[in-house]
Design a protein around this motif. Structure first.
Motif, short mmCIF file in Angstrom:
data_model
loop_
_atom_site.label_atom_id
_atom_site.label_comp_id
_atom_site.label_asym_id
_atom_site.label_seq_id
_atom_site.Cartn_x
_atom_site.Cartn_y
_atom_site.Cartn_z
N ASN A 48 0.05 -9.58 8.79
CA ASN A 48 -0.34 -8.16 8.60
C ASN A 48 -1.78 -8.06 8.10
O ASN A 48 -2.55 -7.21 8.56
CB ASN A 48 0.58 -7.48 7.58
N ASP A 64 -6.45 -8.44 1.50
CA ASP A 64 -7.33 -8.41 2.67
C ASP A 64 -8.42 -7.38 2.48
O ASP A 64 -8.39 -6.60 1.54
CB ASP A 64 -6.52 -8.14 3.95
N SER A 69 0.31 -0.38 15.43
CA SER A 69 1.27 -1.44 15.13
C SER A 69 1.84 -2.02 16.41
O SER A 69 1.92 -3.23 16.60
CB SER A 69 2.39 -0.88 14.26
N GLY A 99 7.62 -3.34 12.95
CA GLY A 99 7.93 -2.40 11.85
C GLY A 99 8.98 -2.96 10.91
O GLY A 99 9.47 -2.28 10.00
N LEU A 112 7.55 -6.14 6.76
CA LEU A 112 7.56 -5.95 5.30
C LEU A 112 8.98 -5.80 4.77
O LEU A 112 9.27 -6.19 3.63
CB LEU A 112 6.70 -4.74 4.92
P1 ADP Z 1 4.54 -4.02 11.49
O1 ADP Z 1 5.31 -4.84 12.34
O2 ADP Z 1 4.24 -2.65 12.04
O3 ADP Z 1 3.37 -4.64 10.90
P2 ADP Z 1 5.44 -4.14 8.84
O4 ADP Z 1 6.74 -3.86 8.24
O5 ADP Z 1 4.96 -5.49 8.70
O6 ADP Z 1 5.50 -3.66 10.31
O7 ADP Z 1 4.41 -3.16 8.17
C1 ADP Z 1 4.74 -1.82 8.05
C2 ADP Z 1 3.49 -0.97 8.12
O8 ADP Z 1 2.69 -1.16 6.95
C3 ADP Z 1 2.58 -1.36 9.21
O9 ADP Z 1 2.89 -0.71 10.41
C4 ADP Z 1 1.23 -0.97 8.69
O10 ADP Z 1 0.99 0.34 9.00
C5 ADP Z 1 1.34 -1.13 7.21
N1 ADP Z 1 0.73 -2.40 6.75
C6 ADP Z 1 1.36 -3.56 6.48
N2 ADP Z 1 0.51 -4.48 6.03
C7 ADP Z 1 -0.71 -3.90 5.98
C8 ADP Z 1 -2.00 -4.33 5.57
N3 ADP Z 1 -2.23 -5.57 5.13
N4 ADP Z 1 -3.01 -3.44 5.66
C9 ADP Z 1 -2.78 -2.20 6.12
N5 ADP Z 1 -1.59 -1.72 6.49
C10 ADP Z 1 -0.55 -2.58 6.45
#
Ligand code: ADP
Length: 605
Positions: A510, A538, A563, A570, A573
């Protein structure tokens, strides 16, 4: 008790002796009077004989001289034979008195007084009876001599006169006083004896009574094991045995009741649901501790201030009150789902059933209500249905795309090798996305259902970080993002290596994906205060504050298009959050749009 028994004995003795004294006096008086009467009759008869002898001489009879003479010889006879001499109040001797009276009542002769001065005796009772031919008799009180006199009068065989003999009943007084003296002595002796015996008897009676009283007092105070120690075989002994038997049964009943009550209380209070019961007048008769806690009345002692009070006054919820009221007055059970706002708003399933009257009378004797908190279930249900619709949606998008391209290929595009190759590449990407999505879903559902992780062993965290860096180096390089590792050397962890690896991949991936060209990602790891702290920071696009609370939810994306373009599912996290939870850890995020994001993972060591 002993005092009372003693008193009864004394009263009994005094009354008994008095009654005995009275009857003995009466009997003795009667015997004495009979004896004196008999003597006087004998005297009268003998005197009559004397008169008849005197009348044989032919000369007129001197009644007075004869009476005096006869009375004198009579007294002499008594003195010679030791008979007690009668005396008047002054102590002067009183002789037997003989009077001769004619039928007109005139006194013809008298042994003691001058007969000439004596009044007419016709009205005397004994004289009247003698005139009628019977033996006359009377007892009169002599005010002169201050004592009773017994008069006996007989008709003389010598015609026309009545012989009356009288004697003072002076012995009567003596006998009376003697009897009463003996009675008094008897009473005193009886009392003395009574005191000694009654004390002993009273002790014998009062001891078992005392033992019984003490035992019953102890039992009344709650000591149900107390028994009366009475061994006698009399009625008191039997009473004590029955009492002990009764105490035994009472003890058993109370113990049984206590036992049942304890079990009932334990069941009632260990219930996880609220339970309230009311009588037919809607007054609370039962409430368990969880219900008391739920309605905020746990600090009030359940027995006096809650029980017996109106339901609405204590529960203070109109919906519940209405359900309860309908159940009490109706005949059927009900099940309702309502929202109750106590401390937090929650969804509750309320079951209410009428309690039928045990005596078979019409109407209910009350109702019972249980309240189940279904907030979590409802929330889970909602999450599940959302999840299903999200998964469906997520699967549908690549599948639609794949099918679209296949259709295009089938309808001729396949003949153009360049277009066909491009379409097949897209199909490949979509299929890859599907695989990733399915993998993530499977992973999530696997972790989700676990309370603790499996395959836990000792690993060096630095090695895991290095491995992850080498996997993601390529994608970072494409964006010219620098990966910086700042970890304490040799951090040893006890965990499932694959999980920790997955967690780092998701976070670092991410950090690369949402980074800017020429940005950087810094991975730190250190042990502080018994916790392992891993941070992934980051220099990327950052996340708006409004999105921060939701980014750990399944399928939540800040920017859906971005994404998706980057192959995000999604779920990344969400998986991280579940892994951290599996190790009782904690994850927080700090972010500033345009500057970057930092995820801080804390795990217990
Ligand atoms: P995805 O597969 O969309 O990355 P995640 O569950 O990993 O799904 O993340 C959920 C959302 O959180 C992401 O779609 C993104 O919008 C936001 N996100 C996650 N990590 C970061 C990051 N390091 N910087 C900015 N936004 C992030």
């Amino acid at each position: 008790m002993r005092k009372r028994i003693l008193l009864y004995y004394i009263v009994l003795i005094v009354v008994g002796m008095t009654i005995t004294g009275f009857f003995v006096t009466q009997l003795t008086q009667s015997l004495y009077k009979d004896e004196v009467k008999h003597r006087l009759l004998t005297v009268a008869t003998l005197f009559d004989h004397e008169l008849s002898q005197a009348s044989k001489g032919g000369s007129p009879i001197d009644y007075n001289a004869l009476a005096k003479d006869y009375a004198g010889s009579l007294d002499r006879f008594y003195n010679l034979n030791g008979a007690a001499e009668p005396a008047d109040v002054s102590g002067n001797a009183i002789e037997s008195r003989i009077t001769v009276i004619d039928y007109k009542g005139n006194v013809l002769g008298e042994s003691q007084t001058d007969y000439n001065s004596m009044e007419n005796h016709l009205d005397r009772k004994e004289v009247q009876q003698a005139i009628q031919g019977k033996t006359g008799e009377d007892i009169r009180f002599s005010s002169t001599l201050k004592m009773d006199f017994l008069y006996i009068a007989v008709p003389s065989t010598y015609a026309g006169s009545v012989i009356r003999v009288s004697v003072p009943l002076v012995q009567l007084k003596k006998i009376n006083s003697l009897i009463w003296q003996y009675c008094l002595l008897g009473i005193l002796a009886g009392l003395l004896l009574t005191m000694l015996l009654a004390f002993r008897f009273a002790s014998n009676i009062s001891r078992p009574v005392k033992a019984l009283t003490y035992a019953s007092k102890e039992i009344a105070d709650g000591n149900y094991s107390k028994r009366a120690d009475v061994r006698s075989k009399d009625e008191l002994g039997q009473l004590a045995a029955t009492f002990n038997e009764m105490a035994e049964k009472l003890d058993k009943t109370v113990t049984d009741l206590k036992d049942k009550n304890m079990k009932f209380d334990a069941i009632l209070n260990s219930m996880t649901n609220c339970l309230v019961s009311v009588d037919h007048k809607m007054r609370i008769i039962l409430i368990n501790s969880i219900a008391a806690r739920f309605f905020g009345i746990e600090n009030q002692p359940a027995d006096d201030s809650i029980l017996g009070r109106p339901f609405i006054e204590i529960i203070r919820n109109h919906q519940l009150n209405e359900i309860m009221q309908q159940t009490v007055s109706g005949n059927s059970s009900s099940e309702n789902e309502i929202t109750i706002s106590m401390r937090d708003e929650g969804i509750y399933r309320v079951y209410a059933s009428p309690v039928r009257s045990s005596d078979g009378s019409a109407g209910n004797s009350g109702a019972i209500m249980t309240i189940h908190d279904v907030t979590t279930i409802k929330k889970l249900e909602r999450i599940r249905s959302e999840f299903v619709s999200n998964v469906t949606h997520e699967l549908k998008t690549p599948l639609t795309s794949i099918r679209g391209f296949i259709e295009t290929l089938k309808s001729g595009a396949v003949k153009d090798p360049e277009v066909a190759a491009r379409f097949l590449d897209i199909i490949d990407i979509e299929a890859e996305r599907l695989t990733m999505l399915i993998n993530d879903i499977l992973q999530l559902s696997e972790i989700e259902n676990k309370k603790s992780d499996i395959n836990i062993s000792t690993h060096n965290l630095n090695d895991v970080i290095d491995e992850v860096i080498s996997i993601l180096k390529g994608s970072a390089g494409q964006k010219n993002v620098r990966l910086i590792v700042d970890a304490e050397p040799n951090i040893i962890i006890q965990a499932n290596r694959d999980r920790i690896k997955q967690m780092l991949i998701n976070l670092i991936d991410n950090a690369i994906n949402y980074n800017v060209e020429n940005g950087s990602v810094c991975i730190k790891a250190a042990k502080t205060e018994g916790r392992l702290v891993i941070t992934v920071a980051d220099t990327g696009i950052g996340i708006d504050t409004e999105h921060l609370p939701r980014i750990f939810e399944r399928f939540y994306r800040v920017d859906k298009g971005r994404s998706r373009n980057m192959g995000g599912t999604g779920l990344g996290l969400s998986i991280v959050k579940h892994i951290v939870n599996l190790y009782d850890g904690d994850i927080t995020v700090e972010s500033e749009p345009g500057k970057g994001t930092e995820f801080i993972v804390q795990l217990p060591v």
